[in-house]
Design a protein around this motif. Structure first.
Motif, PDB file in Angstrom:
ATOM      1  N   ASN A   1       0.801  -1.161   0.054  1.00  0.00           N
ATOM      2  CA  ASN A   1       0.134  -0.064   0.143  1.00  0.00           C
ATOM      3  C   ASN A   1       0.906   1.312  -0.314  1.00  0.00           C
ATOM      4  O   ASN A   1       0.347   2.387  -0.353  1.00  0.00           O
ATOM      5  N   TYR A   2       2.085   1.313   0.453  1.00  0.00           N
ATOM      6  CA  TYR A   2       2.921   2.329   0.514  1.00  0.00           C
ATOM      7  C   TYR A   2       3.855   2.704  -0.815  1.00  0.00           C
ATOM      8  O   TYR A   2       4.388   3.602  -0.993  1.00  0.00           O
ATOM      9  N   GLN A   3       3.481   1.967  -1.720  1.00  0.00           N
ATOM     10  CA  GLN A   3       4.188   2.117  -3.108  1.00  0.00           C
ATOM     11  C   GLN A   3       3.516   3.495  -3.742  1.00  0.00           C
ATOM     12  O   GLN A   3       2.259   3.587  -3.382  1.00  0.00           O
TER      13      GLN A   3
ATOM     14  N   GLY B   1      15.266  -1.389   2.575  1.00  0.00           N
ATOM     15  CA  GLY B   1      15.371  -1.834   4.053  1.00  0.00           C
ATOM     16  C   GLY B   1      14.098  -1.675   4.996  1.00  0.00           C
ATOM     17  O   GLY B   1      12.876  -1.101   4.252  1.00  0.00           O
ATOM     18  N   CYS B   2      14.409  -1.630   6.196  1.00  0.00           N
ATOM     19  CA  CYS B   2      13.071  -1.049   7.035  1.00  0.00           C
ATOM     20  C   CYS B   2      13.674  -0.947   8.599  1.00  0.00           C
ATOM     21  O   CYS B   2      14.471  -1.783   8.964  1.00  0.00           O
ATOM     22  N   SER B   3      13.632   0.123   9.024  1.00  0.00           N
ATOM     23  CA  SER B   3      14.135   0.469  10.456  1.00  0.00           C
ATOM     24  C   SER B   3      13.674  -0.616  11.540  1.00  0.00           C
ATOM     25  O   SER B   3      14.578  -0.979  12.472  1.00  0.00           O
ATOM     26  N   LEU B   4      12.421  -1.148  11.350  1.00  0.00           N
ATOM     27  CA  LEU B   4      12.088  -2.131  12.397  1.00  0.00           C
ATOM     28  C   LEU B   4      12.980  -3.473  12.121  1.00  0.00           C
ATOM     29  O   LEU B   4      13.348  -4.167  12.943  1.00  0.00           O
TER      30      LEU B   4
ATOM     31  N   VAL C   1       5.708  -9.084  11.115  1.00  0.00           N
ATOM     32  CA  VAL C   1       6.353  -9.565   9.938  1.00  0.00           C
ATOM     33  C   VAL C   1       7.558  -8.696   9.431  1.00  0.00           C
ATOM     34  O   VAL C   1       8.293  -9.104   8.653  1.00  0.00           O
ATOM     35  N   ASN C   2       7.570  -7.409  10.146  1.00  0.00           N
ATOM     36  CA  ASN C   2       8.479  -6.517   9.589  1.00  0.00           C
ATOM     37  C   ASN C   2      10.033  -7.099  10.339  1.00  0.00           C
ATOM     38  O   ASN C   2      10.520  -6.205  11.123  1.00  0.00           O
ATOM     39  N   THR C   3      10.249  -8.247  10.074  1.00  0.00           N
ATOM     40  CA  THR C   3      11.427  -8.892  10.636  1.00  0.00           C
ATOM     41  C   THR C   3      12.350  -9.374   9.466  1.00  0.00           C
ATOM     42  O   THR C   3      11.566 -10.099   8.393  1.00  0.00           O
TER      43      THR C   3
ATOM     44  N   ALA D   1      11.329   0.629  16.306  1.00  0.00           N
ATOM     45  CA  ALA D   1      10.210   1.678  15.819  1.00  0.00           C
ATOM     46  C   ALA D   1      10.282   1.753  14.492  1.00  0.00           C
ATOM     47  O   ALA D   1      11.386   1.727  13.818  1.00  0.00           O
ATOM     48  N   CYS D   2       9.199   2.169  13.706  1.00  0.00           N
ATOM     49  CA  CYS D   2       9.190   2.591  12.382  1.00  0.00           C
ATOM     50  C   CYS D   2       9.732   3.995  12.336  1.00  0.00           C
ATOM     51  O   CYS D   2       9.057   4.676  12.934  1.00  0.00           O
ATOM     52  N   GLU D   3      10.537   4.311  11.516  1.00  0.00           N
ATOM     53  CA  GLU D   3      11.013   5.518  11.379  1.00  0.00           C
ATOM     54  C   GLU D   3      10.046   6.438  10.816  1.00  0.00           C
ATOM     55  O   GLU D   3      10.270   7.761  10.694  1.00  0.00           O
ATOM     56  N   VAL D   4       9.075   6.172  10.148  1.00  0.00           N
ATOM     57  CA  VAL D   4       8.233   7.017   9.555  1.00  0.00           C
ATOM     58  C   VAL D   4       7.055   7.232  10.529  1.00  0.00           C
ATOM     59  O   VAL D   4       6.621   8.398  10.859  1.00  0.00           O
ATOM     60  N   HIS D   5       6.330   6.161  11.355  1.00  0.00           N
ATOM     61  CA  HIS D   5       5.168   6.412  12.224  1.00  0.00           C
ATOM     62  C   HIS D   5       5.652   6.946  13.482  1.00  0.00           C
ATOM     63  O   HIS D   5       4.712   7.708  14.157  1.00  0.00           O
TER      64      HIS D   5
ATOM     65  N   PRO E   1      -1.149   1.689  13.982  1.00  0.00           N
ATOM     66  CA  PRO E   1      -0.573   1.386  15.502  1.00  0.00           C
ATOM     67  C   PRO E   1       0.791   1.147  15.638  1.00  0.00           C
ATOM     68  O   PRO E   1       1.205   1.131  16.593  1.00  0.00           O
ATOM     69  N   GLU E   2       1.579   1.621  14.682  1.00  0.00           N
ATOM     70  CA  GLU E   2       3.164   1.618  14.748  1.00  0.00           C
ATOM     71  C   GLU E   2       3.308   3.088  15.029  1.00  0.00           C
ATOM     72  O   GLU E   2       4.647   3.374  15.579  1.00  0.00           O
ATOM     73  N   CYS E   3       2.402   4.090  15.555  1.00  0.00           N
ATOM     74  CA  CYS E   3       2.549   5.325  15.959  1.00  0.00           C
ATOM     75  C   CYS E   3       2.457   5.443  17.560  1.00  0.00           C
ATOM     76  O   CYS E   3       2.085   4.266  18.140  1.00  0.00           O
TER      77      CYS E   3
ATOM     78  N   LEU F   1       7.137  10.312   4.261  1.00  0.00           N
ATOM     79  CA  LEU F   1       7.628   9.107   3.371  1.00  0.00           C
ATOM     80  C   LEU F   1       8.182   8.166   3.947  1.00  0.00           C
ATOM     81  O   LEU F   1       9.291   8.588   4.761  1.00  0.00           O
ATOM     82  N   CYS F   2       8.366   6.954   3.608  1.00  0.00           N
ATOM     83  CA  CYS F   2       9.308   5.981   3.831  1.00  0.00           C
ATOM     84  C   CYS F   2      10.552   5.791   2.760  1.00  0.00           C
ATOM     85  O   CYS F   2      10.095   5.506   1.663  1.00  0.00           O
ATOM     86  N   PRO F   3      11.511   6.249   3.254  1.00  0.00           N
ATOM     87  CA  PRO F   3      12.752   6.366   2.323  1.00  0.00           C
ATOM     88  C   PRO F   3      13.173   5.024   1.631  1.00  0.00           C
ATOM     89  O   PRO F   3      13.472   4.791   0.614  1.00  0.00           O
TER      90      PRO F   3
HETATM   91  S1  SF4 Z   1       7.174   2.444   6.917  1.00  0.00           S
HETATM   92 FE1  SF4 Z   1       8.265   1.814   8.502  1.00  0.00          FE
HETATM   93  S2  SF4 Z   1       7.627  -0.177   9.007  1.00  0.00           S
HETATM   94 FE2  SF4 Z   1       7.157   0.368   6.692  1.00  0.00          FE
HETATM   95  S3  SF4 Z   1       8.836  -0.068   5.672  1.00  0.00           S
HETATM   96 FE3  SF4 Z   1       9.229   1.657   6.143  1.00  0.00          FE
HETATM   97  S4  SF4 Z   1      10.489   2.030   7.946  1.00  0.00           S
HETATM   98 FE4  SF4 Z   1       9.590  -0.087   7.766  1.00  0.00          FE
END
Ligand code: SF4
Length: 369
Positions: free
Chosen positions: A92-94, A153-156, A181-183, A238-242, A266-268, A324-326
């Motif tokens: 959904n974030y694309q 990648g993903c900060s989580l 699942v963000n692992t 933590a999610c760097e976006v939320h 709920p990541e906020c 935005l998620c980089p």
């Molecule tokens: S939005 Fe947050 S949880 Fe999703 S991929 Fe980006 S950093 Fe990871």
């Protein structure tokens, strides 16, 4: 109930390292050898005709000035998908030109994980971040899974390793472990079951345990703890976006327009969720907007999701905080085209790790079913 503790790598001594996504690399000789000819990327009347129905889907969020730069890629990608017998899964974030114009299946992590089990094509192109492509590979070990940029990648996911989970188990013997699942696959292989933000409470309660270790998102853990009597031990990810959203920001939206609806992921942090009218996963947020059809809504999540919902529901006014998620934004039309032309970048998971990780993911999927 308040969560029972939050742990992080510093609690286990200094010897901890965290995985980073593999570095983006040049074309290998094997990729050159299996390459198809690069299609023409000119904006022509034929391209305009062939993509007109797709522009209809996104015209509310992509201007006519931008479209001639995107449409040749979109036409080429959709043709190459057929040539390669490939399917594109998009989170959904694309961005809308990817989500609405080249993706075959779109959704949140849970929807994509379930759809990945049903894919008939030989090749899966994952438009999302690396852990999502790994999940598709875990569920489809005999298929070729590609990610257009493996640096997504993903900060989580990078906040915890399999070794960290083993240390948590030593610290809390007998306590079951749930991983969002963000692992990485390495972490999924060490836990009892996975969850997404759609089903986290259901998964935690399914274990019938008084205490559960929940990794790696401390804020999702706090949200789960607020919804259940199960005692939660959390991790410091933590999610760097939320985590950038604040309660003050939400109060400012409401002061500017008291009738505005605010929905949050709920990541906020908890002070953000306390101000929201609704909290839910990306899929739940989208369904909430579809069902309630508010006049004006603020979606407290990654910005592209508001664009994707706006394209579908043009009469709902979206107020965009635009975090935005980089990592998600590393995926672009030119890189998707490269993926299909050169069959790059292939995602691999050690089969021993994949077998164990698959058990955790399938346990979650079967729970859903
Ligand atoms: S939005 Fe947050 S949880 Fe999703 S991929 Fe980006 S950093 Fe990871």
């Amino acid at each position: 109930m308040p969560i029972a503790g939050i742990y992080g790598p510093d609690d286990f001594g200094p010897a901890h390292r965290h995985p980073t996504a593999p570095a983006h690399r040049r074309l290998s000789n094997a990729e050159r050898a299996r390459a198809l000819p690069m299609p023409s990327l000119e904006w022509t009347p034929e391209v305009e005709r062939a993509t007109a129905h797709l522009y209809e889907r996104v015209k509310k969020v992509i201007s006519p000035v931008e479209w001639p730069f995107m449409a040749p890629y979109i036409k080429a990608i959709n043709e190459l998908k057929k040539t390669r017998d490939a399917v594109i899964l998009a989170h959904n974030y694309q961005t809308p030109e990817i989500f609405h114009c080249v993706a075959d299946i779109g959704g949140d992590s849970l929807q994509l994980a379930i759809e990945a089990t049903k894919v008939k094509s030989d090749i899966i192109v994952q438009c999302g971040v690396h852990f999502m492509a790994e999940t598709s590979k875990i569920l489809n070990p005999h298929k070729t899974v590609l990610i257009p940029d493996s640096r997504a990648g993903c900060s989580l996911a990078s906040s915890i390793t399999g070794a960290d989970v083993r240390l948590l188990r030593e610290r809390f013997p007998g306590v079951p472990v749930v991983a969002y699942v963000n692992t990485s696959a390495d972490v999924k292989a060490e836990v009892d079951i996975c969850c997404t933000s759609s089903n986290a409470v259901q998964v935690v309660e399914s274990l019938n345990a008084p205490t559960v270790i929940f990794v790696p998102d401390q804020y999702l853990a706090k949200y789960v703890a607020s919804q259940t009597d199960v005692k939660i031990i959390a991790w410091k990810g933590a999610c760097e976006v939320h985590e950038r959203f604040t309660g003050d920001e939400l109060r400012a939206y409401r002061e500017a327009d008291p009738s505005v609806q605010i929905i949050a992921h709920p990541e906020c942090p908890p002070d953000v969720l306390a101000e929201a009218d609704f909290t839910g996963s990306t899929a739940h947020m989208i369904n909430w907007v579809r069902n309630k059809h508010p006049k004006r809504v603020v979606m407290i999540t990654e910005c592209s999701m508001a664009d994707n919902v706006q394209a579908e529901l043009p009469d709902v006014e979206m107020v965009r905080p635009c975090n935005l998620c980089p990592h998600m934004k590393r995926i672009t039309l030119p890189k998707i085209l490269d993926s299909l032309v050169y069959l790059r970048e292939e995602v691999t998971v050690d089969p021993m790790i994949a077998d164990r990780a698959r058990r955790s993911v399938e346990r979650m999927i079967n729970l859903k079913n």
